[in-house]
Design a protein around this motif. Structure first.
Motif, PDB file in Angstrom:
ATOM      1  N   GLU A   1       0.811  -1.207   0.078  1.00  0.00           N
ATOM      2  CA  GLU A   1       0.159   0.022   0.044  1.00  0.00           C
ATOM      3  C   GLU A   1       0.794   1.067   0.028  1.00  0.00           C
ATOM      4  O   GLU A   1       0.568   2.195   0.354  1.00  0.00           O
ATOM      5  N   SER A   2       2.194   1.154  -0.369  1.00  0.00           N
ATOM      6  CA  SER A   2       3.147   2.022  -0.087  1.00  0.00           C
ATOM      7  C   SER A   2       3.201   3.209  -1.449  1.00  0.00           C
ATOM      8  O   SER A   2       4.086   4.105  -1.536  1.00  0.00           O
ATOM      9  N   HIS A   3       2.184   2.994  -2.273  1.00  0.00           N
ATOM     10  CA  HIS A   3       2.277   3.822  -3.506  1.00  0.00           C
ATOM     11  C   HIS A   3       1.608   5.133  -3.349  1.00  0.00           C
ATOM     12  O   HIS A   3       0.437   5.262  -2.825  1.00  0.00           O
ATOM     13  N   ASN A   4       2.204   6.376  -3.379  1.00  0.00           N
ATOM     14  CA  ASN A   4       1.590   7.591  -3.313  1.00  0.00           C
ATOM     15  C   ASN A   4       1.637   8.230  -4.760  1.00  0.00           C
ATOM     16  O   ASN A   4       2.380   7.498  -5.764  1.00  0.00           O
ATOM     17  N   THR A   5       1.301   9.382  -4.798  1.00  0.00           N
ATOM     18  CA  THR A   5       1.206  10.071  -6.497  1.00  0.00           C
ATOM     19  C   THR A   5       2.695   9.990  -6.792  1.00  0.00           C
ATOM     20  O   THR A   5       2.779   9.837  -8.118  1.00  0.00           O
ATOM     21  N   LYS A   6       3.424  10.489  -6.178  1.00  0.00           N
ATOM     22  CA  LYS A   6       4.992  10.643  -6.681  1.00  0.00           C
ATOM     23  C   LYS A   6       5.411   9.310  -7.081  1.00  0.00           C
ATOM     24  O   LYS A   6       6.286   9.196  -8.088  1.00  0.00           O
ATOM     25  N   ASN A   7       5.422   8.320  -6.062  1.00  0.00           N
ATOM     26  CA  ASN A   7       5.950   6.957  -6.634  1.00  0.00           C
ATOM     27  C   ASN A   7       5.306   6.600  -8.063  1.00  0.00           C
ATOM     28  O   ASN A   7       5.988   6.026  -8.758  1.00  0.00           O
ATOM     29  N   ILE A   8       3.887   6.787  -8.145  1.00  0.00           N
ATOM     30  CA  ILE A   8       3.285   6.397  -9.421  1.00  0.00           C
ATOM     31  C   ILE A   8       3.948   7.461 -10.761  1.00  0.00           C
ATOM     32  O   ILE A   8       4.211   6.690 -11.812  1.00  0.00           O
ATOM     33  N   GLN A   9       4.059   8.486 -10.316  1.00  0.00           N
ATOM     34  CA  GLN A   9       4.488   9.511 -11.324  1.00  0.00           C
ATOM     35  C   GLN A   9       5.995   8.792 -11.872  1.00  0.00           C
ATOM     36  O   GLN A   9       6.087   8.909 -13.179  1.00  0.00           O
ATOM     37  N   GLU A  10       6.624   8.456 -11.123  1.00  0.00           N
ATOM     38  CA  GLU A  10       8.178   8.168 -11.377  1.00  0.00           C
ATOM     39  C   GLU A  10       8.237   6.792 -11.965  1.00  0.00           C
ATOM     40  O   GLU A  10       9.448   6.318 -12.294  1.00  0.00           O
ATOM     41  N   ALA A  11       7.242   5.789 -11.735  1.00  0.00           N
ATOM     42  CA  ALA A  11       7.471   4.563 -12.179  1.00  0.00           C
ATOM     43  C   ALA A  11       7.293   4.421 -13.643  1.00  0.00           C
ATOM     44  O   ALA A  11       6.687   4.955 -14.075  1.00  0.00           O
ATOM     45  N   ASP A  12       7.949   3.599 -14.277  1.00  0.00           N
ATOM     46  CA  ASP A  12       8.099   2.894 -15.581  1.00  0.00           C
ATOM     47  C   ASP A  12       7.242   1.896 -15.864  1.00  0.00           C
ATOM     48  O   ASP A  12       6.706   1.927 -16.820  1.00  0.00           O
ATOM     49  N   ILE A  13       7.216   0.897 -14.878  1.00  0.00           N
ATOM     50  CA  ILE A  13       6.498  -0.266 -15.093  1.00  0.00           C
ATOM     51  C   ILE A  13       5.565  -0.383 -13.741  1.00  0.00           C
ATOM     52  O   ILE A  13       6.110  -0.517 -12.882  1.00  0.00           O
ATOM     53  N   ILE A  14       4.459  -0.390 -13.986  1.00  0.00           N
ATOM     54  CA  ILE A  14       3.372  -0.563 -12.698  1.00  0.00           C
ATOM     55  C   ILE A  14       2.746  -2.046 -12.754  1.00  0.00           C
ATOM     56  O   ILE A  14       2.318  -2.279 -13.732  1.00  0.00           O
ATOM     57  N   LEU A  15       2.952  -2.720 -11.809  1.00  0.00           N
ATOM     58  CA  LEU A  15       2.575  -4.175 -11.754  1.00  0.00           C
ATOM     59  C   LEU A  15       1.393  -4.264 -10.893  1.00  0.00           C
ATOM     60  O   LEU A  15       1.812  -4.029  -9.712  1.00  0.00           O
TER      61      LEU A  15
END
Length: 412
Positions: A124-138
């Motif tokens: 549950e550690s995903h915040n908006t910043k993490n999501i913005q910087e991710a290249d692959i979301i699984l």
């Protein structure tokens, strides 16, 4: 190499741009991968692929990811990566499958600075910043559906415009009661990609790649995902690296379905002795409790045989199992592990799930009793697969129902 390999000339990893070759640990793609190579890596067509388990479909996903990342190559062939501007979404039906791919892709792609983010109930550690910087979301269909549905309201959907590639693993899940969530997110992505505001973003040309072992109506799926004829790839059993032999055993009925289900676990040990011959085996059960009980039943039978326990072959293996059982937090599983048997279901904590998967992969635990979710593509090779009963308890209807044919094929 059989005659089959000669039908397609095999593509070499050197056909890829130099920076990407290290992603693959082999020199040549197999015949299935070579046949799909021109569409996966040399085009941006949507694809739907049906091929047997173990034929190397994950590599097709990786080729599509590499195709997307090659947009970061300079004319001199240098890789200049920009974080999070071209996103890949990988959707799989189970957390276990998502976590397996996450480990795999972190190892393969991490060295280029590719950022993989797990988005499941376990993380549950995903915040908006993490999501913005991710290249692959699984992610799983349910989780991505929830995140994208609620994200619309609080402006957390800005990352959506960066989605350039959507990889759907085990797409035959659409037929499952859980298929609705998958249908919702694909439809939502398609709808958002057509909005005029999105015209100059990667989402406007989002690419869909759907893969499965068992799709009877591949044309319907292709139509829904806007796949052109050259993007439809169907491979038969000839692509299977190991041929399957199937045996069906019938037993006398009990007073009711529940008792019959319970009684079946008494036969598993003998079937294993006859067909598994000391090699690894998976036993699929319809419920978490059923998987646990089947494992306990096998464990007790093995324990009663003392030193001639067929699942523990050496002193060394026994020591490893003893050591592993100490780090296991589930008491029932602890006692099973000592006898070389394990169970795997959604009720175990992540640490125990990883522990038992590791033991089974190394061959220290020889028999693993599990629920059907494990049939969806997770990589635990076994010599023998037992499907205990052809029925499962359907909660909505409150009665026992037959398994879907695709579920049985998938488990095999």
């Amino acid at each position: 190499m059989g005659s089959f390999e000669e039908l397609y000339s095999l593509r070499s990893v050197t056909d890829l741009p130099a920076p990407f070759r290290s992603t693959f640990s082999f020199r040549y793609f197999n015949s299935l991968q070579s046949e799909c190579f021109p569409i996966c890596f040399l085009s941006d067509f949507n694809m739907v692929i049906s091929a047997p388990t173990g034929s190397g479909k994950t590599v097709l996903f990786e080729l599509c990811i590499v195709r997307l990342l090659s947009r970061f190559l300079s004319p001199e062939g240098k890789f200049n990566h920009m974080k999070g501007v071209l996103k890949t979404i990988y959707i799989a039906p189970s957390k276990a499958l998502v976590q397996e791919k996450l480990r795999d892709w972190n190892l393969k792609l991490g060295s280029w600075g590719i950022n993989c983010l797990e988005m499941t109930g376990d993380n549950e550690s995903h915040n908006t910043k993490n999501i913005q910087e991710a290249d692959i979301i699984l992610t799983t269909p349910e989780k991505f559906d929830a995140v994208t549905r609620h994200g619309v309201r609080d402006g957390g959907l800005s990352f959506f415009s960066d989605i350039a590639l959507m990889l759907i693993d085990e797409v035959h899940l659409l037929n499952d009661p859980r298929g609705a969530a998958l249908e919702a997110i694909v439809s939502r992505t398609k709808m958002l990609s057509r909005i005029p505001d999105m015209r100059s973003t990667p989402l406007a040309d989002v690419r869909f790649i759907a893969v499965s072992a068992t799709i009877p109506n591949i044309e319907d799926l292709a139509e829904w995902l806007l796949v052109p004829p050259q993007g439809i790839k169907r491979f038969g059993e000839e692509m299977r690296p190991v041929k399957l032999t199937t045996k069906v055993f019938g037993y006398a009925p009990a007073r009711n379905d529940f008792l019959f289900e319970r009684r079946l676990q008494n036969f598993i040990f003998d079937i294993l002795m006859q067909y598994s011959r000391g090699k690894s085996a998976l036993v699929f059960c319809s419920t978490r409790k059923g998987a646990q009980e089947a494992a306990q039943c096998l464990s007790q039978t093995a324990m009663s045989l003392g030193y001639s326990n067929p699942f523990v072959k050496s002193k060394q293996q026994q020591e490893k199992l003893k050591e592993a059982s100490l780090s296991c937090s589930d008491k029932q599983l602890q006692s099973c592990i000592l006898n070389g048997v394990g169970y795997h279901n959604g009720g175990l904590c992540l640490k125990d799930r990883n522990l038992i998967e590791g033991l089974f992969l190394k061959g220290d635990v020889q028999v693993l009793c599990t629920t059907n979710t494990l049939a969806y593509g997770i990589n635990l090779p076994a010599h023998t697969v037992i499907i205990k009963s052809t029925q499962y308890f359907n909660k909505e209807k409150g009665l026992y129902a037959e398994y879907e044919r695709s579920m049985v094929l998938q488990a095999c």
